[in-house]
Design a protein around this motif. Structure first.
Motif, PDB file in Angstrom:
ATOM      1  N   ILE A   1      78.114  67.412  78.759  1.00  0.00           N
ATOM      2  CA  ILE A   1      76.851  66.681  78.661  1.00  0.00           C
ATOM      3  C   ILE A   1      75.702  67.629  78.358  1.00  0.00           C
ATOM      4  O   ILE A   1      74.720  67.251  77.699  1.00  0.00           O
ATOM      5  N   SER A   2      75.797  68.889  78.785  1.00  0.00           N
ATOM      6  CA  SER A   2      74.780  69.876  78.428  1.00  0.00           C
ATOM      7  C   SER A   2      74.725  70.071  76.915  1.00  0.00           C
ATOM      8  O   SER A   2      73.642  70.183  76.327  1.00  0.00           O
ATOM      9  N   PHE A   3      75.921  70.105  76.278  1.00  0.00           N
ATOM     10  CA  PHE A   3      75.949  70.219  74.812  1.00  0.00           C
ATOM     11  C   PHE A   3      75.183  69.064  74.173  1.00  0.00           C
ATOM     12  O   PHE A   3      74.377  69.270  73.260  1.00  0.00           O
ATOM     13  N   PHE A   4      75.424  67.848  74.640  1.00  0.00           N
ATOM     14  CA  PHE A   4      74.758  66.695  74.043  1.00  0.00           C
ATOM     15  C   PHE A   4      73.246  66.744  74.271  1.00  0.00           C
ATOM     16  O   PHE A   4      72.466  66.384  73.375  1.00  0.00           O
ATOM     17  N   PHE A   5      72.820  67.173  75.447  1.00  0.00           N
ATOM     18  CA  PHE A   5      71.378  67.288  75.686  1.00  0.00           C
ATOM     19  C   PHE A   5      70.771  68.401  74.834  1.00  0.00           C
ATOM     20  O   PHE A   5      69.637  68.269  74.346  1.00  0.00           O
ATOM     21  N   ILE A   6      71.485  69.505  74.670  1.00  0.00           N
ATOM     22  CA  ILE A   6      70.992  70.581  73.800  1.00  0.00           C
ATOM     23  C   ILE A   6      70.776  70.059  72.391  1.00  0.00           C
ATOM     24  O   ILE A   6      69.727  70.308  71.763  1.00  0.00           O
ATOM     25  N   MET A   7      71.755  69.323  71.878  1.00  0.00           N
ATOM     26  CA  MET A   7      71.628  68.811  70.519  1.00  0.00           C
ATOM     27  C   MET A   7      70.526  67.760  70.429  1.00  0.00           C
ATOM     28  O   MET A   7      69.786  67.701  69.436  1.00  0.00           O
ATOM     29  N   ALA A   8      70.399  66.909  71.463  1.00  0.00           N
ATOM     30  CA  ALA A   8      69.352  65.884  71.430  1.00  0.00           C
ATOM     31  C   ALA A   8      67.964  66.514  71.458  1.00  0.00           C
ATOM     32  O   ALA A   8      67.071  66.129  70.680  1.00  0.00           O
ATOM     33  N   ILE A   9      67.750  67.494  72.345  1.00  0.00           N
ATOM     34  CA  ILE A   9      66.464  68.190  72.378  1.00  0.00           C
ATOM     35  C   ILE A   9      66.264  68.974  71.093  1.00  0.00           C
ATOM     36  O   ILE A   9      65.140  69.066  70.564  1.00  0.00           O
ATOM     37  N   GLY A  10      67.356  69.536  70.555  1.00  0.00           N
ATOM     38  CA  GLY A  10      67.253  70.242  69.277  1.00  0.00           C
ATOM     39  C   GLY A  10      66.824  69.324  68.159  1.00  0.00           C
ATOM     40  O   GLY A  10      65.967  69.675  67.336  1.00  0.00           O
ATOM     41  N   LEU A  11      67.399  68.111  68.115  1.00  0.00           N
ATOM     42  CA  LEU A  11      67.016  67.151  67.080  1.00  0.00           C
ATOM     43  C   LEU A  11      65.619  66.604  67.307  1.00  0.00           C
ATOM     44  O   LEU A  11      64.914  66.267  66.349  1.00  0.00           O
ATOM     45  N   GLU A  12      65.212  66.496  68.571  1.00  0.00           N
ATOM     46  CA  GLU A  12      63.874  65.979  68.862  1.00  0.00           C
ATOM     47  C   GLU A  12      62.809  67.068  68.718  1.00  0.00           C
ATOM     48  O   GLU A  12      61.915  66.974  67.884  1.00  0.00           O
ATOM     49  N   MET A  13      62.909  68.130  69.540  1.00  0.00           N
ATOM     50  CA  MET A  13      61.858  69.144  69.581  1.00  0.00           C
ATOM     51  C   MET A  13      62.075  70.268  68.572  1.00  0.00           C
ATOM     52  O   MET A  13      61.134  70.737  67.943  1.00  0.00           O
ATOM     53  N   GLY A  14      63.332  70.727  68.440  1.00  0.00           N
ATOM     54  CA  GLY A  14      63.595  71.827  67.524  1.00  0.00           C
ATOM     55  C   GLY A  14      63.298  71.465  66.086  1.00  0.00           C
ATOM     56  O   GLY A  14      62.632  72.223  65.361  1.00  0.00           O
TER      57      GLY A  14
ATOM     58  N   THR B   1      72.550  58.548  82.009  1.00  0.00           N
ATOM     59  CA  THR B   1      73.603  57.809  82.705  1.00  0.00           C
ATOM     60  C   THR B   1      74.869  58.657  82.807  1.00  0.00           C
ATOM     61  O   THR B   1      75.513  58.719  83.864  1.00  0.00           O
ATOM     62  N   ALA B   2      75.232  59.320  81.712  1.00  0.00           N
ATOM     63  CA  ALA B   2      76.400  60.202  81.729  1.00  0.00           C
ATOM     64  C   ALA B   2      76.191  61.371  82.675  1.00  0.00           C
ATOM     65  O   ALA B   2      77.106  61.767  83.408  1.00  0.00           O
ATOM     66  N   LEU B   3      74.980  61.921  82.682  1.00  0.00           N
ATOM     67  CA  LEU B   3      74.681  63.050  83.558  1.00  0.00           C
ATOM     68  C   LEU B   3      74.790  62.656  85.027  1.00  0.00           C
ATOM     69  O   LEU B   3      75.231  63.449  85.871  1.00  0.00           O
TER      70      LEU B   3
ATOM     71  N   VAL C   1      83.120  63.530  73.150  1.00  0.00           N
ATOM     72  CA  VAL C   1      82.808  62.314  73.914  1.00  0.00           C
ATOM     73  C   VAL C   1      83.927  61.898  74.863  1.00  0.00           C
ATOM     74  O   VAL C   1      83.663  61.518  76.015  1.00  0.00           O
ATOM     75  N   PRO C   2      85.212  61.984  74.466  1.00  0.00           N
ATOM     76  CA  PRO C   2      86.270  61.591  75.432  1.00  0.00           C
ATOM     77  C   PRO C   2      86.297  62.442  76.690  1.00  0.00           C
ATOM     78  O   PRO C   2      86.859  62.009  77.712  1.00  0.00           O
ATOM     79  N   GLY C   3      85.663  63.623  76.684  1.00  0.00           N
ATOM     80  CA  GLY C   3      85.640  64.465  77.868  1.00  0.00           C
ATOM     81  C   GLY C   3      84.637  64.038  78.904  1.00  0.00           C
ATOM     82  O   GLY C   3      84.606  64.591  80.012  1.00  0.00           O
ATOM     83  N   LEU C   4      83.799  63.061  78.580  1.00  0.00           N
ATOM     84  CA  LEU C   4      82.849  62.543  79.557  1.00  0.00           C
ATOM     85  C   LEU C   4      83.567  61.668  80.568  1.00  0.00           C
ATOM     86  O   LEU C   4      84.662  61.169  80.327  1.00  0.00           O
ATOM     87  N   LYS C   5      82.926  61.450  81.710  1.00  0.00           N
ATOM     88  CA  LYS C   5      83.522  60.611  82.745  1.00  0.00           C
ATOM     89  C   LYS C   5      83.821  59.226  82.172  1.00  0.00           C
ATOM     90  O   LYS C   5      82.974  58.622  81.507  1.00  0.00           O
ATOM     91  N   THR C   6      84.982  58.716  82.437  1.00  0.00           N
ATOM     92  CA  THR C   6      85.428  57.479  81.793  1.00  0.00           C
ATOM     93  C   THR C   6      85.372  56.255  82.686  1.00  0.00           C
ATOM     94  O   THR C   6      85.499  55.142  82.219  1.00  0.00           O
ATOM     95  N   THR C   7      85.166  56.447  83.985  1.00  0.00           N
ATOM     96  CA  THR C   7      85.220  55.307  84.903  1.00  0.00           C
ATOM     97  C   THR C   7      84.182  54.253  84.532  1.00  0.00           C
ATOM     98  O   THR C   7      82.987  54.542  84.464  1.00  0.00           O
ATOM     99  N   GLY C   8      84.613  53.053  84.270  1.00  0.00           N
ATOM    100  CA  GLY C   8      83.693  51.941  83.986  1.00  0.00           C
ATOM    101  C   GLY C   8      83.129  51.973  82.600  1.00  0.00           C
ATOM    102  O   GLY C   8      82.313  51.168  82.255  1.00  0.00           O
ATOM    103  N   ASN C   9      83.581  52.899  81.756  1.00  0.00           N
ATOM    104  CA  ASN C   9      83.056  52.968  80.403  1.00  0.00           C
ATOM    105  C   ASN C   9      84.212  53.027  79.415  1.00  0.00           C
ATOM    106  O   ASN C   9      84.355  53.976  78.711  1.00  0.00           O
TER     107      ASN C   9
END
Length: 386
Positions: free
Chosen positions: A211-224, A317-319, A378-386
Motif C-alpha cells: 500500500i505504500s507503493f500505491f500511495f507513493i505513486m498516487a502522491i507522485g501523480l498528484e504532487m510530483g 480503506t486498504a491502509l 493489487v492481489p497482495g492487498l488484504k482480501t477479506t470482504g473485497n
C-alpha cells in the motif's frame, strides 16, 4: 461533543489553515521558471526544491508526536502555519541560494507539522457521525490550494515579481493562524510520542509496503507531476505560460467531482477493484502527458487529477486493513511521509534531471507506466470482504 450541530466555523478555519500550508508549497510550481531565471539555476536544481520541501514535511510528520507531547494540538496547528509564513518570508527576501534551500525545508516542516494535529483537531470538534462530511470539507484545502496557485501566480505576476506573491501569502498565513487561534474550537489536548516497537511491527508487514507503493505513486501523480507540469508545458510543449496557468488551475477543480463520491466507489465495488482501475487509468493518463498530441494532452491535463483523487478513499480503506485499530494512526504516520518524500520529492527531482538531458516528457511517461504496472501488486492487498 454534546451536540450534533456541525461546527462549520471551526471546520472552515481548519480548512483555511490547511489551504495556507498547502498553497505555500504548491505556488512554487507555477513560479518555478521565474525562480530558476532569477536564481540562475537549472531545471534539475528547480526540481530538487520539492525534494527539500518533502524532506522537511516527512521529518516533522514522523516526529510530530514529540511536539504535541509538550504542546497541545491547537497550538501546534497555529505554530505550523506560522512556520510556513516565516519560511515564505525568508524565500521572498533572501538572495542567498543556501538560505533559500533552508527556507524550502521549513516550508515543508510547517506543512508536515499541521497534518497529524489538523486531522486530530477536526475529529475532536466534529461529532463522530459527521466525520465523513468533515473530512470531505477538509479535503477542499488541498484541492483549492492546487487550483489557486497557478491562478494567483498569473494574476500577481502582472503586477509584482514572484517574491511579491510569497510576501502576500506569508501575510495571509499569519492571519489564518490568528483566526484559527481566536475563533476555532477543539484540539485543546496533547498528543503522544511515537511508539517505536509498534512502528517496527508495522514495517515488517508486507501489505504495508504494497500500500505504500500505491500511495507513493498516487502522491507522485498528484504532487510530483503537478510540481513540474507548468514548466514542462511551457518549455517542452511550447504552450503560452498564461494559458498553462489557466489549464493547470482549472484542471485541479476536476477533483471536486470526485471528492464527495469517491468513497462510494470503494464501498460499492471494493477497494481492490477501485485501486486496480485507478492505477491503470491514472497511470495511462499521466503517460499521455508525454506522448499525446495537443488535444489529447489538454484532455490528459484535465482527466488525470480527477482520476488520482479517486484513489485516496480506497487507498485509506486498504491502509486501515494493514493493522489493528490501535495502530492505525501509526500506519498513516508512516505511509504519508514516505509517499511525500518519494512521490512528492524524488519524482519531480528526477523529472527535472531528465529535462536537463532533453527528455522532459520521459519523466511523465516513466511515472505513468510504473503506476499502471502496479496493478500486479493489487492481489497482495488484504482480501477479506473485497
Amino acid at each position: 461533543m454534546s451536540t450534533n450541530t456541525f461546527p462549520l466555523r471551526s471546520t472552515l478555519l481548519l480548512v483555511g489553515v490547511f489551504f495556507m500550508t498547502f498553497i505555500g508549497r504548491t505556488v512554487l510550481s507555477p513560479l518555478l521558471l521565474s525562480i530558476e531565471r532569477d536564481l540562475g539555476i537549472s531545471h534539475a536544481e528547480g526540481g530538487s526544491f520539492f525534494l527539500i520541501i518533502s524532506t522537511g514535511l516527512m521529518l516533522t510528520m514522523l516526529f510530530s508526536g514529540l511536539v504535541t507531547q509538550h504542546v497541545n494540538h491547537r497550538t501546534t496547528i497555529t505554530l505550523s502555519v506560522w512556520v510556513v509564513a516565516a519560511a515564505l518570508l525568508l524565500l521572498a527576501l533572501t538572495e542567498n541560494y543556501l538560505l533559500f534551500r533552508v527556507g524550502l525545508f521549513f516550508l515543508g516542516a510547517g506543512a508536515g507539522l499541521y497534518l497529524p494535529s489538523g486531522v486530530t483537531a477536526l475529529t475532536d470538534v466534529v461529532p463522530e457521525g459527521q466525520w465523513g462530511k468533515a473530512i470531505a470539507f477538509h479535503e477542499l484545502g488541498p484541492i483549492f490550494g492546487l487550483a489557486a496557485a497557478p491562478f494567483f501566480a498569473e494574476i500577481t505576476l502582472q503586477f509584482f515579481e514572484w517574491r511579491g506573491l510569497l510576501l502576500i501569502l506569508a501575510g495571509a498565513a499569519v492571519l489564518s493562524g490568528l483566526g484559527y487561534l481566536r475563533w476555532a474550537g477543539g484540539g485543546r489536548f496533547h498528543g503522544s510520542a511515537p511508539q517505536w516497537r509498534q512502528l517496527y511491527e508495522i514495517l515488517r508487514t508486507p501489505r504495508f509496503w504494497i500500500i505504500s507503493f500505491f500511495f507513493i505513486m498516487a502522491i507522485g501523480l498528484e504532487m510530483g507531476v503537478y510540481s513540474m507540469l507548468p514548466a514542462y508545458l511551457v518549455d517542452a510543449r511550447g504552450i503560452d505560460q498564461s494559458m498553462v496557468n489557466t489549464l493547470v488551475s482549472t484542471s485541479r477543480l476536476t477533483s471536486l467531482l470526485m471528492v464527495f463520491v469517491a468513497g462510494k466507489l470503494s464501498d460499492s465495488f471494493g477497494y481492490r477493484r477501485v485501486i486496480a482501475g485507478i492505477v491503470v487509468s491514472a497511470g495511462l493518463a499521466t503517460a499521455l502527458l508525454a506522448v499525446g498530441s495537443k488535444g489529447l494532452l489538454v484532455a490528459a491535463v484535465y482527466i488525470q487529477p480527477m482520476l488520482v483523487s479517486a484513489f485516496f478513499p480506497a487507498g485509506f480503506t486498504a491502509l486501515a486493513g494493514v493493522t489493528g485499530a490501535a495502530q492505525r494512526n501509526l500506519a498513516v504516520s508512516l505511509v504519508i511521509p514516505i509517499a511525500y518524500l518519494v512521490g512528492g520529492g524524488a519524482f519531480p527531482t528526477l523529472i527535472g534531471w531528465l529535462a536537463e538531458r532533453g527528455a522532459f516528457g520521459a519523466g511523465f511517461l516513466g511515472v505513468g507506466l510504473l503506476t499502471a504496472a502496479g496493478i500486479v501488486l493489487v492481489p497482495g492487498l488484504k482480501t477479506t470482504g473485497n
